[in-house]
Design an enzyme around this catalytic site. Structure first.
Site, PDB file in Angstrom:
ATOM      1  N   ASP A 179      14.524 -13.588  16.681  1.00 56.49           N
ATOM      2  CA  ASP A 179      13.760 -14.518  17.252  1.00 56.49           C
ATOM      3  C   ASP A 179      14.002 -15.054  18.455  1.00 56.49           C
ATOM      4  O   ASP A 179      15.278 -15.711  18.568  1.00 56.49           O
ATOM      5  CB  ASP A 179      13.745 -15.851  16.012  1.00 56.49           C
ATOM      6  CG  ASP A 179      12.878 -16.990  16.369  1.00 56.49           C
ATOM      7  OD1 ASP A 179      12.162 -16.896  17.261  1.00 56.49           O
ATOM      8  OD2 ASP A 179      12.818 -17.794  15.804  1.00 56.49           O
ATOM      9  N   ASP A 189       6.563 -16.019  23.017  1.00 56.67           N
ATOM     10  CA  ASP A 189       7.600 -16.151  21.801  1.00 56.67           C
ATOM     11  C   ASP A 189       7.283 -14.852  20.835  1.00 56.67           C
ATOM     12  O   ASP A 189       6.242 -14.531  20.288  1.00 56.67           O
ATOM     13  CB  ASP A 189       6.936 -17.377  20.961  1.00 56.67           C
ATOM     14  CG  ASP A 189       7.802 -17.795  19.760  1.00 56.67           C
ATOM     15  OD1 ASP A 189       8.870 -17.451  19.691  1.00 56.67           O
ATOM     16  OD2 ASP A 189       7.222 -18.209  18.883  1.00 56.67           O
TER      17      ASP A 189
END
Lengths: 30, 410
Positions: free
Chosen positions: B118, B318
């Site tokens: 992430d 992201d």
């Protein structure tokens, strides 16, 4: 704020060069 | 599964649907690359155990909304704080977890663990024994007592103060010998709490890092789909990127697989010579939070014609957000032109409010779709892959995988 999500990143190699203050994109990488 | 015809892509629809069989990787595996697979797809081998049920597309999009709300809240908080104003934003939460899995080794002897990676997180963690409350994961829990390279920290240690500065949470420290506790709560109310410690982490045979700071979670709840934890690739000083900066020089790259049945890669350090051109965009962080990777996206083009201009305060990239979010007016312009280009197909009312441009492709194996490109400051254009345009809700319903923020000024 706009957000570039992961569907749009599919198959692109996303290169994070933090020291160089840049992010790169390469097509059809996987 | 794709081809380009007359300025359009021909998209094979089956490539966007959930698969049950993992196809053999076409990527040349090498020791510098970790294999990346979809958290919900068949290439996450451990799904075979059926300990976790794959979420529906609607559930995935709901999770995506939680994540985006957290990001927007976080960024609003930062910018508003600069302006010395107060807004009722949720605080103390980081964003929801990502969608792609890699396997790394932890401890001595090494235990392989499947972690969600992430770019929006700063603290790496895994579920640990003894576990007071854990969600189901498919691999055995990591047991620090069986590793000779594990050590925990006291709450007065320098390492613990790094945690405080990274998460913004103050440590309660009843005595100098009390353990350093970490806690991360995500935007979807998932959380992990446990001991903050150090451990050997192994990326491959030649890339082994001792004293890697991570969270050993003893209380963990959330929708992590059987993964053993999270590998943090954010910008904070505790992220994996920062902790390995001496070796990798803060360079990493990934390729997210085009289908749920295929695999991509995550690699660290300067890449070997590869075919194809890398188009670079300036990283911008000044106007955004230090937690995220900011870019200056200026517009979007359809079939090489600019259709929308972005004049917002910035864009972040992201790995964990699924659907790209645009300023409302930008999205409206994109949607209008996209619908014009797709007039030959049946536009349907979306069953998912987030996505409002959906098509019924029943009876088609392949469809022709326009080429979409992202236009960045400095003149860099990045054309999206044909698999990066639609999100499949079902075998017949395919939606434009962009959404608008609710209001430009929100």
């Amino acid at each position: 704020i706009a957000i570039l999500g992961n569907v749009q990143q599919r198959r692109l190699e996303v290169v994070y060069d933090i020291g160089g203050q840049r992010v790169g994109f390469r097509s059809a990488a996987c | 599964g794709t081809a380009t015809v007359s300025g359009h892509h021909t998209l094979q629809l089956s490539s966007l649907l959930p698969a049950t069989v993992c196809t053999h990787s076409t990527i040349v595996e090498n020791k510098k690359r970790l294999k990346v697979v979809d958290k919900h797809g068949p290439c996450f081998q451990l799904h075979k155990n059926k300990t976790s049920k794959a979420p529906t597309p609607a559930e995935i999009l709901q999770q995506d909304e939680y994540r985006v709300n957290s990001i927007q809240s976080h960024l609003s908080k930062n910018s508003i704080e600069t302006d010395a104003t107060t807004i009722p934003a949720e605080s103390g939460e980081t964003i929801g977890s990502g969608n792609y899995i890699v396997t790394v080794g932890l401890g001595t002897p090494k235990r392989d663990l499947s972690l969600i990676f992430d770019t929006g997180s700063d603290v790496t963690w895994t579920q640990c024994q003894p576990c007071n409350a854990c969600y189901k994961q498919n691999e055995p829990l990591f047991d620090p007592s069986k590793s000779t390279s594990y050590a925990s920290f006291s709450c007065t240690s320098q390492q613990c103060s790094l945690l405080t500065s990274s998460t913004g949470k103050t440590q309660s420290c009843s005595s100098p010998a009390s353990p350093c506790q970490y806690g991360v709560r995500y935007g979807d109310r998932s959380y992990t709490i446990g001991d903050f410690g150090k451990e050997r982490i192994t990326i491959n045979q030649s890339d082994v890092f001792d004293n890697f700071l991570f969270g050993c979670g003893h209380n963990n709840q959330g929708l992590f789909s059987g993964a053993a934890g999270l590998l943090a690739l954010g910008r904070g000083e505790l992220s994996f990127v920062e902790q390995t900066a001496q070796k990798y020089n803060r360079i990493f790259s990934y390729c997210l697989p085009p289908t749920s049945s295929s695999s991509g890669f995550l690699s660290f350090g300067k890449a070997d010579k590869v075919s194809g051109v890398v188009n670079y965009v300036q990283l911008s962080s000044a106007s955004l939070s230090n937690s995220f990777y900011g870019l200056q996206l200026e517009g979007i083009s359809i079939n090489e014609r600019r259709v929308s201009v972005i004049s917002s305060s910035g864009t972040i990239i992201d790995s964990g957000t699924v659907i790209t979010r645009l300023p409302a007016s930008t999205y409206r312009a994109l949607r209008y032109e996209f619908q014009q280009q797709m007039k030959q197909y049946i536009l349907i009312k979306s069953p998912v409010s987030l996505l409002d441009t959906c098509y019924d492709f029943s009876g088609n194996d392949n469809v022709e779709i326009p080429k979409l490109s992202l236009l960045f400051s400095g003149g860099t254009t990045v054309e999206l892959d044909s698999t990066g345009v639609f999100y499949a809700l079902s075998e017949s319903q395919f939606c434009l995988a962009f959404a608008g923020n609710s209001d430009n000024t929100e």
